[in-house]
Design a protein around this motif. Structure first.
Motif, PDB file in Angstrom:
ATOM      1  N   ILE A 196       0.756  -1.348  -0.239  1.00 20.94           N
ATOM      2  CA  ILE A 196      -0.047  -0.044  -0.039  1.00 20.94           C
ATOM      3  C   ILE A 196       1.005   1.347   0.195  1.00 20.94           C
ATOM      4  CG2 ILE A 196      -2.197  -1.216   0.868  1.00 20.94           C
ATOM      5  CD1 ILE A 196      -0.082   1.302   3.212  1.00 20.94           C
ATOM      6  N   GLY A 197       2.099   1.090  -0.291  1.00 23.15           N
ATOM      7  CA  GLY A 197       2.952   2.337  -0.788  1.00 23.15           C
ATOM      8  C   GLY A 197       3.976   2.543   0.455  1.00 23.15           C
ATOM      9  N   LYS A 288      -6.158   4.284   3.114  1.00 24.09           N
ATOM     10  CA  LYS A 288      -6.532   2.988   2.191  1.00 24.09           C
ATOM     11  C   LYS A 288      -5.096   2.685   1.591  1.00 24.09           C
ATOM     12  CE  LYS A 288      -9.091   1.812  -2.164  1.00 24.09           C
ATOM     13  NZ  LYS A 288      -9.850   2.312  -3.249  1.00 24.09           N
ATOM     14  N   ASN A 289      -4.466   3.733   1.024  1.00 28.26           N
ATOM     15  CA  ASN A 289      -3.091   3.592   0.510  1.00 28.26           C
ATOM     16  C   ASN A 289      -2.503   4.948   0.224  1.00 28.26           C
ATOM     17  OD1 ASN A 289      -4.654   3.808  -1.937  1.00 28.26           O
ATOM     18  ND2 ASN A 289      -2.896   3.823  -2.783  1.00 28.26           N
ATOM     19  N   LEU A 290      -1.059   4.765  -0.032  1.00 28.47           N
ATOM     20  CA  LEU A 290      -0.329   6.048  -0.380  1.00 28.47           C
ATOM     21  C   LEU A 290      -0.162   5.768  -1.934  1.00 28.47           C
ATOM     22  CD1 LEU A 290       2.469   5.727   2.660  1.00 28.47           C
ATOM     23  CD2 LEU A 290       0.043   6.845   2.577  1.00 28.47           C
ATOM     24  N   GLU A 291      -0.225   6.875  -2.517  1.00 26.56           N
ATOM     25  CA  GLU A 291      -0.222   6.741  -4.018  1.00 26.56           C
ATOM     26  C   GLU A 291       0.974   7.447  -4.701  1.00 26.56           C
ATOM     27  OE1 GLU A 291      -2.653   8.994  -7.649  1.00 26.56           O
ATOM     28  OE2 GLU A 291      -3.876   8.282  -5.851  1.00 26.56           O
ATOM     29  N   ALA A 292       1.773   6.706  -5.607  1.00 21.49           N
ATOM     30  CA  ALA A 292       2.831   7.278  -6.327  1.00 21.49           C
ATOM     31  C   ALA A 292       2.448   8.355  -7.481  1.00 21.49           C
ATOM     32  CB  ALA A 292       3.661   6.168  -6.735  1.00 21.49           C
ATOM     33  N   GLY A 293       3.334   9.172  -7.737  1.00 18.98           N
ATOM     34  CA  GLY A 293       3.001   9.950  -8.812  1.00 18.98           C
ATOM     35  C   GLY A 293       4.017   9.649 -10.329  1.00 18.98           C
ATOM     36  N   VAL A 298       6.128   9.223  -3.875  1.00 24.57           N
ATOM     37  CA  VAL A 298       4.763   9.592  -3.147  1.00 24.57           C
ATOM     38  C   VAL A 298       4.095  10.880  -3.476  1.00 24.57           C
ATOM     39  CG1 VAL A 298       5.498  10.380  -1.000  1.00 24.57           C
ATOM     40  CG2 VAL A 298       3.578   9.075  -1.136  1.00 24.57           C
ATOM     41  N   ASN A 302      -4.597   8.263   0.108  1.00 21.44           N
ATOM     42  CA  ASN A 302      -5.850   8.118  -0.227  1.00 21.44           C
ATOM     43  C   ASN A 302      -6.555   7.632   0.830  1.00 21.44           C
ATOM     44  OD1 ASN A 302      -5.699   8.768  -2.976  1.00 21.44           O
ATOM     45  ND2 ASN A 302      -4.793   6.700  -3.639  1.00 21.44           N
ATOM     46  N   THR A 308      -8.648  12.450  -0.751  1.00 21.61           N
ATOM     47  CA  THR A 308      -7.324  12.303  -1.287  1.00 21.61           C
ATOM     48  C   THR A 308      -6.765  13.425  -0.582  1.00 21.61           C
ATOM     49  OG1 THR A 308      -7.805  10.959  -3.080  1.00 21.61           O
ATOM     50  CG2 THR A 308      -5.685  12.009  -3.090  1.00 21.61           C
ATOM     51  N   GLU A 310      -3.003  15.579  -0.875  1.00 24.54           N
ATOM     52  CA  GLU A 310      -1.853  15.716  -2.035  1.00 24.54           C
ATOM     53  C   GLU A 310      -0.542  15.644  -0.833  1.00 24.54           C
ATOM     54  OE1 GLU A 310      -1.904  18.818  -4.552  1.00 24.54           O
ATOM     55  OE2 GLU A 310      -3.433  17.629  -5.948  1.00 24.54           O
TER      56      GLU A 310
END
Length: 497
Positions: A196-197, A288-293, A298, A302, A308, A310
């Protein structure tokens, strides 16, 4: 609930101060094994049997792999243990410290406080906080260990222990013989799962200097910072981020800051102070999770509710777990974690001791087993253990829980914050004062004062706190509630003693 949501909720529920886990926030001697003599402990009635081991060889060169005393770890506990060996005249040529870090033992609390300040706000740096500065005493730099004849093995983690042969194995392949072994490995940060990042570039955990250095490099370039966790790490890192003038958001699953210690009323006053400094809070949130760009680093957090946030830098501060690693066969406590020890920090295995964060010890005054992750306990447990090992001292460790935090202590801060807590946060809480200039919270159970927290106290008031928490005096709750100031409340309690 997502995997990480359940994970954070479990961590929050499991780290209760009332169950003994802290809120936050670790030479060789040329002797032959055939000449190693061991005696039973002077106190045969203690719950664990232990041997007193010593060498009869006069040589103190670093010529072979036999060490009379070995400490594993590079934090506060290891540093204060080393100082106690020196005080007893048994360090020179007899003591070896093995650490996975490149530095001599140091005071780790600085890493989430002064170390994170920007350059224009005079950040803390080594060797300024090598042990034993915080507790008073000579600064124990690498040169100090050399002068005292203490063998230091750096950047070499211990990977195994052979209990029968009294031997340690290290990552580099070394095999170290020991007479007595002191485990002072501390804790490791609880991490988000990789799926999940949790390991994305820009995601940070703070437990050692390398972690803090990496975070500082991110803060230099950061624009939006998210801190996950509303405990010690969250509060201290958020205060440091304010010093960098960064867009800062703190996310946690509880309904207020430092829920394991602060009352809702006290927490709200601190939250208001942080909000005045531009910090935003997202409470009761599950991630929920960490989102990659697009660059793989990171870019956002989320949440389970679909929103979300940033972020280009994320700091995870959701607790820690004891670094038992290769020492699991020494005997672990299944309730609070860590290595099970008695009141002299002796494990169930003769010749092996555990101190600091990793030790599950009898908390005598509250009649329960505890594992305390705090610098004060690291110092005191180290001193108690080594003094008992090297002398006829037999009285058991009688620790009074103590926690503190210092934040916003840099130039230009609207208000520098320093609070101290002693005792146990059980019973009914009585709050006195209005936070400006100071506030206090007293915990009273069955008529007795069990715990006390004071913010912005004077030196004399802070000196009084451990005395009243230790005494647990009977207190007139109604009289205390009617006190018009913190000073008056403390005087009421002092008179009751």
């Amino acid at each position: 609930m997502s995997t990480v949501g359940r994970f954070m909720a479990t961590m929050s529920n499991s780290l209760s101060l009332k169950h003994g886990v802290s809120l936050y926030s670790s030479t060789s001697s040329s002797f032959s094994l055939s000449k190693l003599h061991c005696k039973p402990s002077l106190v045969a009635s203690r719950p664990f049997y232990n041997r007193r081991c010593f060498s009869i060889s006069a040589s103190s060169s670093f010529a072979n792999d036999n060490r009379e005393y070995v400490i594993v770890g590079g934090g506060n506990a290891a540093g204060y243990a080393a100082r106690t060996f020196v005080e007893h005249g048994l360090a020179d040529g007899k003591l070896c410290i093995v650490t996975k870090e490149a530095y001599a033992p140091y005071e780790r609390p600085a890493l989430t406080k002064g170390y994170l300040f920007p350059l224009d706000k005079k950040p803390a740096r080594l060797p300024g906080f090598h042990t034993c500065v915080g507790g008073g005493g000579e600064r124990q730099t690498p040169e100090w260990y050399q002068e005292k004849g203490i063998e230091m093995i750096y950047e070499d983690a211990v990977t195994g222990v052979d209990i029968e042969k009294h031997t340690l194995q290290t990552q580099s392949g070394k095999s170290l013989k020991y007479g007595s072994l002191i485990v002072a490995t501390g804790c490791t940060a609880t991490r988000f799962p990789e799926k999940i990042g949790g390991n994305l570039p820009g995601v940070h955990y703070v437990r050692d200097v390398a972690d803090a250095d990496s975070l500082i490099e991110s803060l230099k370039k950061a624009k939006k910072v998210v801190i996950v966790g509303g405990g010690y790490i969250g509060m201290e890192v958020a205060a440091a981020a304010v010093g960098w003038n960064l867009d800062t958001t703190v996310i946690f699953p509880e309904d207020h800051l430092l829920q394991r210690l602060f009352t809702p009323s006290l927490a709200r006053k601190y939250e208001e102070l942080y909000e005045q400094n531009g910090v935003k809070f997202v409470k009761g949130a599950m991630i929920k999770n960490l989102e990659a760009g697009s660059d793989g680093s990171v870019a956002a957090v989320n949440l389970e509710n679909g929103s979300t946030i940033e972020a280009d830098t994320i700091i995870i501060g959701i607790g820690a777990k004891p670094a038992v690693g290769p020492f699991e066969n020494v005997g672990l406590d299944t309730t609070v974690g860590g290595i099970e020890v008695d009141g002299l920090f002796r494990s169930k295995v003769p010749g092996i001791f555990a101190i600091g964060d990793v030790a599950a010890f009898p908390l005598k005054m509250y009649d329960r087993v505890a594992r305390v992750e705090h610098v004060d306990h690291a110092r005191k447990s180290a001193q108690h253990c080594v003094s008992a090992l090297l002398s006829a001292r037999t009285h058991t460790y009688d620790y009074l829980p103590y926690f503190y935090s210092r934040v916003f202590e840099y130039e230009g801060s609207q208000r520098k914050v320093w609070w101290q807590f002693f005792g146990d946060n059980v019973g009914e809480a009585v709050e006195v004062g209005n936070f400006d200039p100071k506030i206090a919270t007293f915990w009273i159970d069955s008529g007795r004062l069990k715990g006390v927290l004071v913010e912005s106290g004077s030196p004399e008031e802070f000196q009084l706190l451990p005395k009243i928490a230790k005494a647990q005096p009977l207190v007139d709750k109604a009289k205390l509630q009617s006190a018009s100031s913190v000073e008056e409340a403390l005087e009421i309690i002092h008179q009751s003693m």
